[in-house]
Every structure is written in C-alpha cells, then in structure tokens.
Design an enzyme around this catalytic site. Structure first.
Site, mmCIF file in Angstrom:
data_model
loop_
_atom_site.group_PDB
_atom_site.id
_atom_site.type_symbol
_atom_site.label_atom_id
_atom_site.label_comp_id
_atom_site.label_asym_id
_atom_site.label_seq_id
_atom_site.Cartn_x
_atom_site.Cartn_y
_atom_site.Cartn_z
ATOM 1 N N LYS A 21 102.453 93.191 61.298
ATOM 2 C CA LYS A 21 102.667 91.980 62.109
ATOM 3 C C LYS A 21 102.694 92.279 63.605
ATOM 4 C CE LYS A 21 104.166 88.788 58.675
ATOM 5 N NZ LYS A 21 105.199 88.001 58.029
ATOM 6 N N ARG A 38 106.762 92.669 51.323
ATOM 7 C CA ARG A 38 105.405 92.123 51.178
ATOM 8 C C ARG A 38 104.488 92.946 52.086
ATOM 9 N NH1 ARG A 38 102.291 88.521 53.770
ATOM 10 N NH2 ARG A 38 100.916 87.196 52.538
HETATM 11 C C1 7PJ Z 1 104.532 86.073 54.899
HETATM 12 C C2 7PJ Z 1 104.137 85.296 53.826
HETATM 13 C C3 7PJ Z 1 105.883 86.523 54.970
HETATM 14 C C4 7PJ Z 1 106.237 85.378 52.893
HETATM 15 C C5 7PJ Z 1 102.469 85.554 55.162
HETATM 16 C C6 7PJ Z 1 100.961 87.788 57.173
HETATM 17 C C7 7PJ Z 1 100.901 86.321 57.344
HETATM 18 N N1 7PJ Z 1 104.972 84.953 52.811
HETATM 19 N N2 7PJ Z 1 102.835 84.971 54.002
HETATM 20 N N3 7PJ Z 1 106.692 86.134 53.936
HETATM 21 N N4 7PJ Z 1 103.468 86.243 55.726
HETATM 22 N N5 7PJ Z 1 107.094 85.050 51.930
HETATM 23 O O1 7PJ Z 1 100.767 88.343 56.113
HETATM 24 O O2 7PJ Z 1 101.154 88.434 58.229
HETATM 25 O O3 7PJ Z 1 106.348 87.189 55.901
HETATM 26 S S1 7PJ Z 1 100.873 85.403 55.812
#
Ligand code: 7PJ
Length: 266
Positions: A203, A238
């Site tokens: 990020k 994640r």
């Molecule tokens: C996240 C997400 C996160 C959850 C994305 C990226 C953008 N879902 N979906 N938490 N980020 N729960 O992957 O940078 O931080 S999309």
C-alpha cells in the site's frame, strides 16, 4: 489471505487483467504456497478507480469461483454488491469481504441469508475521492466507533458477532499518519470481540514512509507492517506475496513458540 484480482486495472502490478484462467491458476498457486484463504476481487478500489456494476462483477467472478470448486482452501469474495454476495455464496464462496462494511443496498440481508462470515472494513468516503482530503479528529476512536456500530447493524440483521471479522481499512480515506496510528492501535480493536484482518500489502503508506515508489518493491515494508499487526493481535493478513509472507510468519511464530530453554542455549 492471498489476493487474486480479477480486475482490468489493479494498481499493485499483478497484471491479471480480467483473465479467468490466469486468476484460477494464481489462486491454485497461492493455495499451494500456503495461503489459508483466497480473496477474489473484481472491482478495483484503488484511489480514483471507477465503480464496477454488479453484472460486470459477477461475470468476472463467477467463472473463477466455479473453476476453483475443488480447491481445499476457502474462497473469499471482495465485493460491495448484494447481488454479487448472493451469487458468490450460492457458487460456494466461504467468506464475504466488504470494504463498505455491508452498507450497500441489501448487503446486510444478503450476507445474513448466506450464513457466511463477513469482513467489515472501515472506509472514509468512496474509492473515487477518498484520498483527496482524509480528515479525522481522532482516527482510532472514529474507526473503532464506526466498526462498533457496524457490528450492531450486523447483529440486528441476524449476523452473529462470532461471524464478524473487523478491518481498520488501511489506505481507505487515510493519510500515511492515519494508517500508522491505526496500525499502532491494532490491539485496541480486539476489544470489539471479533477477529481482525489487516491489509497493508504494497500500500501507498509504505511508499510514503519508505520512499519506495514502485508497489512491486514494497514487500519488505509490507512484511514489517504485517508482522507488527500480528504481534498486536491481528489474525489475518491480506497479501499479494504469499510464499514470502508465509515464511515470515513461520519464523515470527517459531520464535514466539520456542520453549524458554531453547531461547537461552547460546
Ligand atoms: C483491502 C481490501 C483491505 C479488506 C482492498 C488493495 C486495495 N479488503 N480490499 N482490507 N484492500 N478487507 O489491495 O490495496 O485492506 S483493495
């Protein structure tokens, strides 16, 4: 949780470009590399991204979910749309991951009917404009209160707390300083009595703090932030880089689990 993007414009450099076969192969590879959950997303939520209709989203996701029916690792579907939640649940998804914490029309009911666990993530604003001027008087208190209210909304809709996973939403309407404050406060979010998921992988706050402008070169910072979050009680990371994260977590866990006698042998 390994990230598989089935989008046309993923920011993070995984370049899967909406290709069903490539997404299926990527999910299988991540499962073999030690991912415990695969998160499938068809709507890019990077800052400035255009929204995707539920129809487009379902058309991208469904063949991927169906192509992974035999996979032993559970599938999560990253969606803000009730229609997509229903279709994905019927097709065998095991988890609903909603960056809008089930605030969309019909989402609470769709998630409750599915009986699946849900990830409730905090976001300030909308993906298209959320990074323009994020502002909080007290970011930790406001995100905490928001998640507490969303737990209440879920419980009122028939989703028990035991099925709720919370996420402070790193990068979603937050400055780098907000993100660092939220990560520092990871342990506080455990007070809400739910499991915690944290998404820091590649990020932009990692770029802001480290100076690394290329998202594909942010693995070291991603691991540092991820291990910090785990040490403060996060349960799920994640991530884009599954084998690297699995290795880091194994070592972190091994050190924590080492018997006292082994720690002192040197
Ligand atoms: C996240 C997400 C996160 C959850 C994305 C990226 C953008 N879902 N979906 N938490 N980020 N729960 O992957 O940078 O931080 S999309």
């Amino acid at each position: 949780m390994g990230i598989v993007n089935v989008t046309d414009d993923s920011f993070s450099g995984d370049g899967l470009k909406g290709d069903t076969a490539a997404a299926i192969a990527r999910a299988r590879q991540m499962a073999a590399q030690g991912a415990d959950i695969i998160d499938l997303g068809a709507e890019s939520t990077r800052p400035g991204a255009a929204p995707v209709s539920p129809e487009q989203e379902i058309a991208r996701l469904l063949p991927v979910i169906e192509g992974l029916k035999d996979l032993a690792v559970p599938l999560s579907v990253d969606t803000r749309h009730a229609a997509t939640m229903r279709v994905a649940a019927k097709a065998g998804a095991a988890l609903i991951n909603d960056i809008s914490a089930l605030e969309g029309a019909g989402s609470l009911a769709a998630a409750a009917e599915s009986g699946l666990p849900v990830v409730l993530m905090h976001m300030q604003g909308e993906p298209g404009s959320m990074q323009q001027a994020p502002h909080y008087a007290d970011v930790v208190a406001e995100v905490f209160d928001y998640l507490r209210r969303r737990i209440e909304a879920c419980e009122a809709a028939g989703i028990p707390r035991a099925k709720i996973i919370l996420d402070p939403g790193i990068g979603f309407g937050k400055t780098p300083a907000h993100n660092l404050s939220l990560l520092r406060a990871t342990a506080k979010f455990r007070d809400l009595g739910c499991a915690l998921l944290v998404g820091v992988s590649r990020k932009s706050f990692i770029g802001a703090v480290s100076g690394e402008t290329d998202p594909t070169r942010r693995l070291p910072g991603s691991l540092a932030a991820g291990l910090w979050a785990l040490s403060q009680g996060a349960n799920i990371l994640r991530v884009h880089d599954v084998p690297e994260t699995v290795q880091a977590v194994k070592i972190w866990r091994g050190i924590g689990a080492a018997p006292v006698t082994d720690r002192n042998v040197w």
